[in-house]
Design an enzyme around this catalytic site. Structure first.
Site, mmCIF file in Angstrom:
data_model
loop_
_atom_site.group_PDB
_atom_site.id
_atom_site.type_symbol
_atom_site.label_atom_id
_atom_site.label_comp_id
_atom_site.label_asym_id
_atom_site.label_seq_id
_atom_site.Cartn_x
_atom_site.Cartn_y
_atom_site.Cartn_z
ATOM 1 N N GLU A 257 45.960 99.581 48.398
ATOM 2 C CA GLU A 257 45.134 100.761 48.094
ATOM 3 C C GLU A 257 44.505 100.636 46.707
ATOM 4 O OE1 GLU A 257 46.458 104.909 49.248
ATOM 5 O OE2 GLU A 257 46.371 105.083 47.067
ATOM 6 N N ARG A 283 10.330 108.863 33.249
ATOM 7 C CA ARG A 283 10.347 109.962 32.271
ATOM 8 C C ARG A 283 9.727 109.494 30.959
ATOM 9 N NH1 ARG A 283 10.578 115.377 31.181
ATOM 10 N NH2 ARG A 283 11.736 115.783 29.256
ATOM 11 N N GLN A 294 15.514 101.568 22.746
ATOM 12 C CA GLN A 294 16.667 100.675 22.930
ATOM 13 C C GLN A 294 17.959 101.456 23.199
ATOM 14 O OE1 GLN A 294 18.444 98.255 19.648
ATOM 15 N NE2 GLN A 294 17.371 96.607 20.694
#
Ligand SMILES: Cc1cc2nc3c(=O)[nH]c(=O)nc-3n(C[C@H](O)[C@H](O)[C@H](O)COP(=O)(O)OP(=O)(O)OC[C@H]3O[C@@H](n4cnc5c(N)ncnc54)[C@H](O)[C@@H]3O)c2cc1C
Length: 395
Positions: A257, A283, A294
């Site tokens: 798991e 945007r 940056q």
């Protein structure tokens, strides 16, 4: 090394290096077209769970991927299974659904395939694979979490060979909807972890109380809750494996798991990365796309690094598994890395999206809520770091 092992290693190596692997892309496209993108299913207050989507996955054979064909499954190899889970995580924003899938595939079904008798498999696997039944793994209790073998649940053997089970299991994935609970209980409290046994307990037996849904921060569509067992009598053939084998069964399931349960989240991280790159290009502020700055582009590079590192550790654990080596170290590292990466990248994604990263309607913030649970389930990251330190001989 057998041909089969070589084949598995080759398939895993291909999966590891190919970010556009066709199995992953097909699963992503199928999930985007066929599954809901739920954050919460409002209609179902007992589970908040997209049952129709679960059944659609079953019809496609997803629950049965890793289950051998002789037990009614697809008999897919590990590479195909992991690529499919990654693809589902990419194509389906319902991280609660994809976590539930990975959890069932990698815990309760692994327990049944590896440790159950033919009769036990024949009773439980068909319903799990066709999506009509659910199983929970019952280890955690109110007073035993990380210290799992401090459990208080007991199973007392009766004269006719049956067992009387008493105890309270908490925070179980599938708890509120499960038909079967694999209950870990002590058959010999003096023997500590060597006295723990595992039982297949149907939840319709007298004395089983299925608690209500517990609402949570993220992965809100995964059913989650407690079960209590009061003088529940189960026949001798409910024992999974031998009496006293519970600790080794639990350890084996938990390694699997831990190694693989983050496969869908790794796919979700890739989707988050692609969405964030798209947003940084679209945007504009100060006359430039924000990706031109940056500070923004480096956040995105860090997201890319984390995604690839988590992915490499996932397939590294799978390769160790395929060669038959112990995977405790690889599984612990894979889970810690993917959990930390999921949280850090969700914060970066939210930051790059500005207010849209914080406002719920844009779906960016939910990734962070969904990622936090990873700090706790299948062993907390702090406890997993302890395991790594122990394997390294530091403690
Ligand atoms: C989404 C989700 C799904 C889950 N599904 C299941 C399930 O299906 N079945 C099941 O049985 N359980 C399940 N659990 C429960 C989970 O396994 C436990 O929550 C987990 O083992 C931690 O136990 P606890 O919550 O009691 O925390 P505790 O063990 O009390 O830990 C609390 C804090 O102490 C720290 N801590 C504890 N011991 C140590 C130590 N030795 N060294 C360093 N730090 C330590 C932990 O890291 C943690 O930060 C699930 C939990 C979640 C959140």
């Amino acid at each position: 090394m057998s041909d089969t092992t070589d084949d598995q290693l080759l398939a895993l190596a291909r999966a590891m290096i190919d970010l556009d692997h066709p199995v992953k892309r097909d699963a992503a496209a199928w999930a985007a077209a066929n599954l809901g993108q739920h954050d919460l299913v409002e209609a179902d207050h007992q589970s908040r769970f997209a049952v129709d989507d679960w059944r659609r996955c079953a019809e496609r054979g997803i629950q049965g991927l890793l289950v051998p064909t002789q037990h009614g499954g697809q008999g897919a190899d590990l590479a195909t299974t992991l690529l499919t889970l990654e693809g589902l995580g990419y194509g389906c924003a319902d991280n609660g659904l994809t976590f539930a899938l990975a959890s069932q595939i990698m815990s309760t079904q692994v327990a049944l395939v590896r440790f159950a008798t033919d009769e036990q498999r024949a009773r439980w696997l068909p319903g799990l694979l066709d999506g009509s039944r659910f199983a929970a793994l019952g280890m955690t209790e109110p007073n035993s979490g990380s210290d799992a073998f401090a459990l208080e649940a007991t199973a007392e053997r009766l004269d006719d060979g049956s067992y009387r089970v008493n105890g309270h299991k908490s925070y179980l994935t599938f708890g509120p909807v499960c038909d079967l609970c694999i209950v870990f209980a002590s058959t010999n409290p003096e023997a500590g972890s060597w006295g723990v046994s595992a039982f297949l307990v149907p939840t319709d037996l007298p004395g089983v109380d299925v608690g209500p849904l517990r609402e949570k921060m993220g992965m809100r569509t995964t059913p989650f809750g407690d079960l209590t067992f009061t003088d529940v009598v189960v026949p001798a053939d409910s024992l999974l494996g031998r009496e006293g084998a519970g600790a080794s069964i639990f350890g084996a399931i938990l390694d699997i798991e831990r190694a693989y349960v983050f496969a869908p989240q790794i796919g979700a991280m890739e989707r988050q990365l692609d969405d964030t790159i798209g947003y940084a290009k679209d945007r504009e502020q100060g006359g430039h796309p924000i990706g031109h700055y940056q500070a923004v582009s480096h956040r995105i590079v860090a997201m890319k690094e984390r995604h690839e590192q988590s992915r490499l550790l996932l397939y590294r654990a799978a390769m160790a598994d395929a060669t038959g080596r112990g995977i405790t170290l690889a599984a612990s590292l894979a889970k810690v890395a993917a959990c930390d990466a999921g949280i850090a990248s969700s914060i970066d994604a939210a930051t790059v999206h500005g207010a849209k990263g914080y406002v719920s309607e844009f779906g960016v913030e939910r990734q962070l809520r969904d990622a936090v649970g990873g700090l706790v389930y299948s062993g907390s990251t702090d406890v997993l770091r302890n395991i790594v330190a122990r394997v390294l001989g530091v403690t």
